[in-house]
Design an enzyme around this catalytic site. Structure first.
Site, mmCIF file in Angstrom:
data_model
loop_
_atom_site.group_PDB
_atom_site.id
_atom_site.type_symbol
_atom_site.label_atom_id
_atom_site.label_comp_id
_atom_site.label_asym_id
_atom_site.label_seq_id
_atom_site.Cartn_x
_atom_site.Cartn_y
_atom_site.Cartn_z
ATOM 1 N N LYS A 593 33.862 -16.078 -16.573
ATOM 2 C CA LYS A 593 34.347 -16.827 -17.738
ATOM 3 C C LYS A 593 34.207 -16.064 -19.048
ATOM 4 O O LYS A 593 33.811 -16.608 -20.075
ATOM 5 C CB LYS A 593 33.617 -18.196 -17.870
ATOM 6 C CG LYS A 593 33.697 -19.093 -16.665
ATOM 7 C CD LYS A 593 35.081 -19.288 -16.125
ATOM 8 C CE LYS A 593 36.001 -20.066 -17.063
ATOM 9 N NZ LYS A 593 37.392 -20.134 -16.534
ATOM 10 N N GLY A 595 36.703 -13.405 -19.525
ATOM 11 C CA GLY A 595 37.971 -12.689 -19.669
ATOM 12 C C GLY A 595 38.064 -11.441 -18.805
ATOM 13 O O GLY A 595 38.883 -10.563 -19.067
ATOM 14 N N SER A 686 32.689 -23.340 -21.573
ATOM 15 C CA SER A 686 33.937 -23.069 -20.877
ATOM 16 C C SER A 686 33.754 -23.173 -19.352
ATOM 17 O O SER A 686 34.622 -23.642 -18.630
ATOM 18 C CB SER A 686 34.448 -21.701 -21.339
ATOM 19 O OG SER A 686 34.973 -20.963 -20.294
ATOM 20 N N TYR A 806 39.986 -25.961 -24.638
ATOM 21 C CA TYR A 806 39.181 -27.167 -24.462
ATOM 22 C C TYR A 806 38.944 -27.858 -25.792
ATOM 23 O O TYR A 806 39.069 -27.237 -26.840
ATOM 24 C CB TYR A 806 37.829 -26.814 -23.840
ATOM 25 C CG TYR A 806 37.937 -25.931 -22.635
ATOM 26 C CD1 TYR A 806 38.606 -26.386 -21.500
ATOM 27 C CD2 TYR A 806 37.400 -24.643 -22.636
ATOM 28 C CE1 TYR A 806 38.720 -25.566 -20.392
ATOM 29 C CE2 TYR A 806 37.516 -23.834 -21.528
ATOM 30 C CZ TYR A 806 38.181 -24.292 -20.409
ATOM 31 O OH TYR A 806 38.298 -23.499 -19.308
#
Ligand SMILES: *[C@@H]1O[C@H](CO)[C@@H](O)[C@H](O)[C@H]1NC(C)=O
Ligand SMILES: *[C@@H]1O[C@H](CO)[C@@H](O)[C@H](O)[C@H]1NC(C)=O
Ligand SMILES: *[C@@H]1O[C@H](CO)[C@@H](O)[C@H](O)[C@H]1NC(C)=O
Ligand SMILES: *[C@@H]1O[C@H](CO)[C@@H](O)[C@H](O)[C@H]1NC(C)=O
Ligand SMILES: *[C@@H]1O[C@H](CO)[C@@H](O)[C@H](O)[C@H]1NC(C)=O
Ligand SMILES: *[C@@H]1O[C@H](CO)[C@@H](O)[C@H](O)[C@H]1NC(C)=O
Ligand SMILES: *[C@@H]1O[C@H](CO)[C@@H](O)[C@H](O)[C@H]1NC(C)=O
Ligand SMILES: *[C@@H]1O[C@H](CO)[C@@H](O)[C@H](O)[C@H]1NC(C)=O
Ligand SMILES: *[C@@H]1O[C@H](CO)[C@@H](O)[C@H](O)[C@H]1NC(C)=O
Ligand SMILES: *[C@@H]1O[C@H](CO)[C@@H](O)[C@H](O)[C@H]1NC(C)=O
Length: 851
Positions: A593, A595, A686, A806
């Site tokens: 999480k 990238g 995330s 989000y």
């Protein structure tokens, strides 16, 4: 090194030397002996080591039976402060630490001390300093830091005190009421029974002369505020301490000072016991039990004139009986190759028959029918030869009670030749074997075990005896070499440092001069004289269970690349081609999480970059170093990659995996490692939203607060997944222990999100790849809200599971996460500064915000 040779041995030596000429005459003729050859020489033995204490009829029984108190202040690791990384004495110290399998970190004296605390625990349970003068002369602030750590975490400092170039009869250290005598001779060395520290060392046995008879010792005045751990007499016969413990009464810093380097074996014992004392039993030697197995390989194998005769068999039984008085339940294990039964001269054939007649005196194990080299053969061939050897045992009533086997020359055990493992399993149901090749033959102190395909592979020790060593006078380097191995040398240390020693010998070592029986009798005499170790024998199957319960972390093998190791390369199957072997030279390790998938896809656009093909049955990533695919072996892994100048693999699970860094460092030590450091609070949030978006049942009905509160078992599970990977300092530390910081590249996750093409250009430059126009190959997608590849005028974006947007993080949740990551972020900043990495843009504001 000049070994210490007791007078008795010297006398025996002279006798042995007197026979040299006769031997040389006969030895040359052995090679041409006809079958009906004339008389063989009777074996000449030199007498075993004789202990100075036993000659006085004393017995010293003295085992401290106290248990150490609470040890939870620090991790079980040692900080080793060396003069420089090339220091010779440093090598001796690390060799000993390696053999004890104690974890340690090497630092040199530089401007910055290493980080001593990472979280609430101290990182080191003892501090070993190569040169005490460096400690004494530390800059004030560093000295204060080190002393404070030692006081707060009750961590002793163990240090060697070298001689001085200038002439100083004696000196005192500021703040220490201890007189230090430099450049002294030392005699009559012993461990006094008044000290609590000797554990392996047997107190009160007097060593009249050390190996070095010059003025190389540093001695200390004895005094009531210091504990004398080892004492000696100086040139005037005055008793002084040679190892001393400062209880830390004045400054709260407990110190153990050692007056010689480790080239003296008796000092080595003192160091080892000091280590155990200082770490409260967590490093060094945990138990006094020593299991010893002696394998005699090559039974029936060998040129005429080198094999055992009937009398040697009788002597072998006698040697076994004699070792039984020293090693509880001892038996020799005999490894036979049936094809060569009765292949000697007449006398030797009598020897073969005698071995069969007396077979029930020993335990036997298969050593391959024709002493075959496993890697040269396929499974069906190996199987058929094993069946022949098994039939031989049945026909001759050999007692083969244990599912144990040894591969001749260890071929096929490591590097693994699977057909060997499979044939063993089929024919013999082999459960245990041993090799000296894992991870390498040298240094002996690094040998380990592993379990693969249900076969437990134990480390095997060499004892200085080889097929060609049959005579004292022809011992390579002279008989003194063998004696020095036994009396305080590598062979002695092998037993002292390994709770389980499996020795390799050969039939030839039990013929002629019988170097085998001499070596082990002498070794055990020496060990029993100077140590309090207890010697035992146990069958190899139980031994394997014992080994892996002592060293559970060794269960999984660590694959190394045999093509970059000459020894291993030479014992590979001819089918194995090192020329076209391709392993990754760049790893994107995570964390999840942040990238990493986007990074991989951008990097892949570069024409100089190749990546692994898809792996059947796995989702997206290979996860070799962190997951189950590792058991498939490195050949499987290597098969996934195309040849390119940058060969990359990305698995975001590597970063926080406990095992991945070590596995990667072992297989691809020169690989460059790429990590993305993203704001850990955003990352945790995330993660949570990722689970929610995927409708994972585990997260059903749980708010982020519930997760942080750990309201249920699932909540706790998610909490650890969200948070663990964000403890960057904790995980980064592991990679930095194993890879030089110049091989690590840290990407600022914020910068990557906002300006990916700039980050990619910097990265390709670091990877020494030719320029690539990322500016026009990466474009922002309004629809997606993140950057995408832009190829031939069209965007190509990652799937909907990537780069989701989000709801923003609420202030209360944000402040909760602040405190979760606070300590780790502070440690991260210190770590990045120490290694001169750039500080990611999000870190300083976060540190401000989360005070
Ligand atoms: C452990 O603690 C007990 C009680 O405080 C003490 O008597 C004993 O000496 C300690 N043992 C060691 C090895 O420090
Ligand atoms: C150990 O000390 C002796 C005597 O001072 C010296 O000759 C030798 O080189 C030292 N060995 C190492 C490895 O430091
Ligand atoms: C100790 O072990 C490490 C790691 O396995 C190795 O790199 C090093 O060379 C060893 N040192 C010695 C002196 O054997
Ligand atoms: C220093 O040690 C000596 C004995 O070695 C002792 O007589 C003296 O009192 C000690 N001094 C202090 C200040 O502790
Ligand atoms: C080992 O020796 C002990 C004592 O002599 C005996 O009781 C035990 O049965 C032996 N064990 C084996 C496996 O031979
Ligand atoms: C295995 O090797 C033997 C002899 O080297 C050969 O005759 C046989 O055909 C091989 N078997 C297989 C299955 O390759
Ligand atoms: C090994 O691979 C190289 C390159 O693919 C090839 O040229 C060579 O012939 C191969 N060697 C063997 C023994 O198969
Ligand atoms: C792999 O690629 C490199 C450069 O990209 C080249 O030098 C090397 O010869 C290639 N190896 C093989 C086996 O094709
Ligand atoms: C390497 O070459 C061997 C034989 O030349 C071949 O069997 C093997 O598949 C090749 N491996 C790779 C990774 O190309
Ligand atoms: C999750 O569930 C919602 C509502 O039931 C549905 O609209 C959505 O497509 C599901 N998402 C996934 C990834 O299955």
């Amino acid at each position: 090194m000049i070994p210490y040779i007791p007078a008795r041995t010297l006398k025996a030596l002279k006798i042995a030397v007197a026979f040299v000429c006769i031997y040389i005459f006969f030895f040359t003729s052995f090679l041409h002996w006809p079958d009906s050859a004339g008389p063989r020489l009777a074996p000449r033995r030199i007498s075993s080591y004789s202990c100075p204490s036993l000659s006085r009829g004393d017995t010293y029984s003295h085992i401290h039976s106290f248990s150490f108190n609470d040890t939870s202040l620090t991790e079980s690791r040692i900080l080793l402060l060396l003069e420089n990384v090339y220091s010779r004495h440093g090598r001796l110290i690390t060799q000993m630490l390696n053999a004890t399998k104690c974890s340690y970190k090497i630092e040199t004296f530089s401007k910055d001390l290493p980080l001593l605390t990472a979280s609430s625990l101290g990182r080191y349970s003892a501090i070993v300093i190569e040169n005490f003068n460096r400690y004494v002369n530390l800059p004030k602030s560093n000295r204060r830091l080190l002393d404070k750590y030692s006081q707060e975490y009750k961590v002793p400092i163990i240090s060697f005190v070298p001689g001085r170039a200038e002439y100083f009869a004696s000196s005192k250290v500021r703040g220490m009421n201890l007189t230090i005598w430099h450049n002294q001779k030392a005699n009559n060395i012993r461990f006094p029974s008044s000290s609590m520290i000797p554990f392996v060392a047997r107190p009160e046995v007097v060593l009249p002369n050390p190996l070095s008879d010059g003025k190389e010792w540093t001695l200390f005045d004895e005094s009531p505020s210091f504990e004398s751990v080892m004492v000696a007499e100086d040139a005037q016969g005055k008793r002084r301490a040679a190892i001393v413990r400062d209880r830390g009464v004045t400054d709260g810093v407990e110190k153990i000072l050692i007056g010689h380097n480790l080239t003296e074996w008796i000092v080595g014992l003192g160091f080892l016991d000091s280590l155990r004392w200082s770490t409260k039993g967590r490093c060094g030697i945990a138990t006094l039990d020593r299991f010893i197995q002696i394998d005699m390989d090559d039974v029936f194998v060998g040129a005429r004139g080198t094999r055992m005769v009937a009398n040697d068999v009788v002597d072998l039984i006698q040697s076994q009986d004699s070792l039984r008085s020293r090693i509880l339940n001892f038996s020799y294990l005999l490894g036979y190759s049936g094809a060569y039964f009765l292949h000697g001269d007449n006398e030797e054939d009598e020897g073969d028959r005698m071995l069969i007649k007396k077979a029930s005196n020993f335990y036997w194990f298969p050593h391959m029918w024709k002493h075959n080299h496993a890697q040269d053969h396929n499974e069906s061939f190996l199987e058929s030869t094993m069946i022949l050897n098994k039939q031989f045992a049945l026909d001759n009533n050999l007692n083969v009670p244990f599912d144990y086997a040894i591969s001749p020359q260890h071929a096929g055990v490591y590097p693994v030749h699977l057909p060997l493992y499979e044939a063993w399993e089929k024919v013999w149901k082999v459960k245990t074997t041993s090799t000296e090749e894992y991870p390498h033959l040298r240094p002996w102190s690094n040998r380990k075990g592993f379990i693969h395909r249900g076969i437990k592979v134990l480390p095997r020790q060499t004892c200085g005896l080889y097929t060609h060593t049959q005579f004292f006078h022809l011992y390579p380097g002279g008989v003194n070499k063998l004696i020095s191995l036994i009396e305080g040398g590598d062979l002695f240390w092998t037993v002292v440092l390994n709770p389980i020693s499996i020795f390799m010998t050969h039939q030839q070592n039990f013929a002629h001069d019988q170097l085998g029986p001499y070596t082990f009798d002498s070794l055990l005499s020496f060990l029993q004289c100077w140590t309090q170790l207890q010697f035992k024998w146990e069958d190899p199957i139980s031994l394997a269970d014992r080994y892996f319960s002592l060293f559970p972390s060794e269960k999984s093998p660590l694959w190394s690349n045999p093509c970059s190791d000459d020894r291993h390369r030479s014992i590979l199957s001819p089918k194995f081609n090192c020329t076209n072997l391709t392993l990754p030279n760049v790893l994107i390790v995570g964390p999840q999480k942040t990238g990493t998938t986007a990074l991989e896809s951008f990097l892949e656009m570069h024409p100089g970059v190749g990546k692994n093909g898809m792996v059947e049955g796995s989702f997206e990533e290979v996860q070799f170093f962190s997951g189950e695919n590792y058991a498939k072996g490195f050949e499987w892994y290597a098969g996934l990659f195309p040849n390119a100048s940058v060969v990359m693999e990305k698995s975001a699970t590597y970063f926080d995996s406990v095992v991945a860094a070590e596995r990667a460092a072992t297989l691809i030590p020169h690989a460059r490692i790429i990590v993305i450091l993203h704001d850990p609070i955003q990352r945790a949030y995330s993660w949570y939203n990722h689970l929610v978006a995927r409708n994972e049942t585990i997260v059903a009905g749980l708010s982020m607060d519930d997760v942080l509160d750990g309201v249920s078992a699932s909540a706790k599970k998610i909490r650890s997944r969200c948070i663990s990977g964000g403890r960057y300092a904790h995980h980064l530390d592991r990679w930095l222990q194993l890879f030089p910081s110049t091989q690590l590249y840290l990407i600022d996750g914020g910068a990557f999100k906002d300006h990916p093409s700039q980050v990619m250009s910097d990265l390709t430059e670091w990877l020494e790849l030719p320029y690539f126009d990322y500016e026009s190959s990466i474009k922002f997608s309004r629809k997606k809200g993140f950057y995408c590849k832009f190829i031939s005028g069209r965007s190509s974006c990652l799937g909907s599971s990537k780069g989701r947007i989000y709801p923003t993080l609420s202030p209360s949740l944000s402040s909760r996460l602040c405190s979760v990551f606070r300590n780790d972020n502070i440690a991260l900043e210190a770590m990045l500064r120490k290694h001169r990495f750039p500080i990611p843009s999000w870190l300083p504001p976060l540190l401000d915000r989360c005070q």
